[in-house]
Design an enzyme around this catalytic site. Structure first.
Site, PDB file in Angstrom:
ATOM      1  N   GLU A   1     -68.640 -39.658 -40.923  1.00 39.40           N
ATOM      2  CA  GLU A   1     -68.565 -38.233 -40.905  1.00 39.40           C
ATOM      3  C   GLU A   1     -67.612 -37.578 -41.422  1.00 39.40           C
ATOM      4  OE1 GLU A   1     -72.671 -38.455 -43.848  1.00 39.40           O
ATOM      5  OE2 GLU A   1     -72.057 -39.188 -40.860  1.00 39.40           O
ATOM      6  N   THR A   2     -66.564 -36.547 -41.686  1.00 36.66           N
ATOM      7  CA  THR A   2     -66.074 -35.503 -41.505  1.00 36.66           C
ATOM      8  C   THR A   2     -65.977 -34.400 -41.767  1.00 36.66           C
ATOM      9  OG1 THR A   2     -63.646 -36.956 -41.217  1.00 36.66           O
ATOM     10  CG2 THR A   2     -63.390 -35.057 -41.709  1.00 36.66           C
TER      11      THR A   2
END
Length: 258
Positions: free
Chosen positions: A44-45
């Site tokens: 995830e970012t």
């Protein structure tokens, strides 16, 4: 604009779960954020934009393949970067997160207790020696309790079979062992959102915390996600909310030139 890579749910670098954090200086569209997340290649970012509302910060999470509704480790990572107490506007509502003086970061998330089902998961967990003690569903995840921690550690789910079911996401868990100093162990698989195995998954503990609190008769618990990188997650159940805590280490900071 500034970007960071933060290892979450760990007190040392190169363990726990790495997340990208991008601090937006101006609004960017969804397609741009998705391309950045694909470039980062982390599970995830997080994209944060401060000053969006009355004392709130906009927070969104993208895997390399899609946007998700809730992500714990990238929220820990964002708060590691921003510091203090943050009130986030997210697709899961208002979330509050605090970085304490001792370095632990606490998130306030909604409970997502699993409900038992009669689903057969033998085509996903194809080991004949594995007999699930419990199969259920939380909001977005299959939830499976196995008999022993080593079964969780050794599990090799059939990813295509899992991807083809429902949301393509699964939590497997077992009671902890005394030598592990954890009340329960877990792993998380999400081929349906482009992440075959997530190293440490804060949002999964929205389901794990109420499940194990009910089974063990205690509200304060320690979980150990036993992926290759591994990480420690502390949970405290409070009615329909769960406080999820972990540490974090910033390992990369730099500038995004696009």
């Amino acid at each position: 604009m500034r970007f960071y890579v933060v290892d979450a749910f760990t007190g040392e670098a190169f363990a726990g779960n790495p997340a990208g954090v991008v601090v937006l200086e101006e609004p960017r569209d969804d397609a741009w954020m998705q391309r950045v997340a694909a470039e980062m290649k982390h599970s995830e970012t997080a994209f944060v934009e401060q000053g969006k509302g009355q004392g709130t910060t906009s927070l969104r999470w993208f895997t390399p393949a899609t946007e998700v509704d809730l992500c714990g480790h990238a929220t820990i990572a964002a708060t590691q970067v921003l510091g203090g107490t943050q009130t986030y506007e997210t697709r899961s509502g208002i979330l509050r997160c605090t970085k304490h003086e001792d370095g632990w970061i606490e998130m306030d998330f909604p409970v997502d207790e699993p409900r038992e089902t009669q689903e057969d998961v033998s085509h996903i967990l194809a080991d004949e020696g594995v007999k699930p003690l419990y199969v259920g569903r939380s909001k977005e995840n299959l939830f499976v309790e196995l008999e022993r921690p080593e079964q969780v550690a050794q599990a090799q789910p059939a990813m295509q079979e899992l991807k083809n079911t429902w949301t393509g996401r699964m939590i497997i868990t077992a009671s902890g062992e005394s030598g592990d100093n954890a009340d329960f162990v877990s792993r998380f698989f999400g081929p349906g959102v482009g992440v075959d195995e997530d190293p440490v998954t804060g949002s999964a503990h929205c389901a794990l915390a109420p499940y194990w609190a009910r089974k063990l008769g205690r509200k304060d618990l320690t979980g150990h996600q036993i992926s290759r990188r591994g990480g420690i997650v502390k949970t405290e159940l409070d009615s329909d909310r769960v406080r999820i805590s972990g540490r974090a280490v910033t390992v990369v900071s730099g500038e995004l030139h696009v």
